[in-house]
Write a protein that holds these residues in place. Structure first.
Motif, PDB file in Angstrom:
ATOM      1  N   SER A  91     -31.502  -9.020  13.391  1.00  0.00           N
ATOM      2  CA  SER A  91     -31.906  -9.118  11.989  1.00  0.00           C
ATOM      3  C   SER A  91     -33.187  -8.318  11.803  1.00  0.00           C
ATOM      4  O   SER A  91     -33.911  -8.052  12.763  1.00  0.00           O
ATOM      5  N   TYR A 153     -29.328  -7.076  -2.003  1.00  0.00           N
ATOM      6  CA  TYR A 153     -30.042  -8.188  -1.355  1.00  0.00           C
ATOM      7  C   TYR A 153     -31.416  -8.385  -1.996  1.00  0.00           C
ATOM      8  O   TYR A 153     -32.443  -8.306  -1.327  1.00  0.00           O
ATOM      9  N   GLN A 156     -33.464 -11.572  -0.551  1.00  0.00           N
ATOM     10  CA  GLN A 156     -33.438 -11.876   0.875  1.00  0.00           C
ATOM     11  C   GLN A 156     -34.727 -11.447   1.558  1.00  0.00           C
ATOM     12  O   GLN A 156     -35.308 -10.417   1.243  1.00  0.00           O
ATOM     13  N   ILE A 159     -32.304  -9.283   6.788  1.00  0.00           N
ATOM     14  CA  ILE A 159     -30.918  -8.822   6.707  1.00  0.00           C
ATOM     15  C   ILE A 159     -30.360  -8.773   8.127  1.00  0.00           C
ATOM     16  O   ILE A 159     -31.018  -8.280   9.048  1.00  0.00           O
ATOM     17  N   SER A 162     -24.570  -7.332  10.384  1.00  0.00           N
ATOM     18  CA  SER A 162     -23.293  -7.226   9.676  1.00  0.00           C
ATOM     19  C   SER A 162     -23.490  -6.932   8.186  1.00  0.00           C
ATOM     20  O   SER A 162     -22.719  -6.165   7.598  1.00  0.00           O
ATOM     21  N   SER A 163     -24.508  -7.488   7.574  1.00  0.00           N
ATOM     22  CA  SER A 163     -24.801  -7.184   6.167  1.00  0.00           C
ATOM     23  C   SER A 163     -25.316  -5.762   6.011  1.00  0.00           C
ATOM     24  O   SER A 163     -24.952  -5.063   5.059  1.00  0.00           O
ATOM     25  N   LYS A 166     -22.672  -3.125   5.907  1.00  0.00           N
ATOM     26  CA  LYS A 166     -21.894  -3.034   4.666  1.00  0.00           C
ATOM     27  C   LYS A 166     -22.450  -1.972   3.725  1.00  0.00           C
ATOM     28  O   LYS A 166     -21.749  -1.489   2.852  1.00  0.00           O
TER      29      LYS A 166
END
Length: 187
Positions: A91, A153, A156, A159, A162-163, A166
């Protein structure tokens, strides 16, 4: 010599028989520590896009100035200095922050993402015996316009990989300058 103008490895530490290189070797050799890996990632990005200007500024609102474009660099790795046999979850921090003003010694009233582009740097090697942060082939990079982070986002604070995948594709180190220029052209 003014100490804040940059040091050279051979500079002597007065009153000792040590040099700045000795200090750097002692204090800044483990690139698997979170804080030092982050600074090293900033250096890698700066070298790749030919944007190392002077010494790094601690606590700045962004990490690199690339021809007037503010770049924020974030790093993560599966293996940490404190590796215990389990890979870390990937992350990156993307929280809005208040900007520190060195002239006034104050923070801005509004928190936001100050850079126009983020570069996410992943030290992707998962084998403790093979990991080498100095090998740029063991890194992958994701270049994202801040406007895209704000769109997908907006609230957030971090992150996950996987996000991130995208909205951006992983690239190699040698592709970083081209991708940076491509993203900037679309700002």
């Amino acid at each position: 010599m003014e100490y804040n103008k940059g040091l050279s490895p051979e500079d002597k530490i007065i009153g000792t028989d040590q040099t700045v290189a000795d200090f750097w070797k002692w204090g800044f050799s483990n690139l698997l520590t979170n804080s030092l890996r982050g600074i090293y990632a900033e250096f890698l990005v700066g070298v790749a896009i030919e944007a190392l200007n002077g010494s790094r500024v601690e606590w700045d609102a962004f990490d690199i100035d690339y021809n007037g474009i503010k770049i924020e660099v974030k790093s993560s790795a599966y293996i940490q200095a404190w590796y215990n046999g389990n890979h870390s979850k990937i992350s990156f921090g993307i929280a809005e922050k208040k900007e520190y003003d060195y002239a006034t010694n104050k923070y801005s009233a509004i928190a936001q993402r100050h850079a126009q582009v983020y570069v996410f740097c992943l030290l992707k090697e998962k084998d403790r015996d093979r990991i080498n942060p100095l090998d740029t082939r063991q890194w992958e990079f994701y270049v994202v316009a801040t406007k895209d982070l704000n769109h997908f986002y907006p609230q957030q604070k971090s992150i996950v990989l996987s996000s991130l995948q995208k909205i951006a594709k992983p690239i190699r180190y040698d592709e970083l300058k081209f991708e940076m220029d491509r993203v900037i052209d679309n700002l």
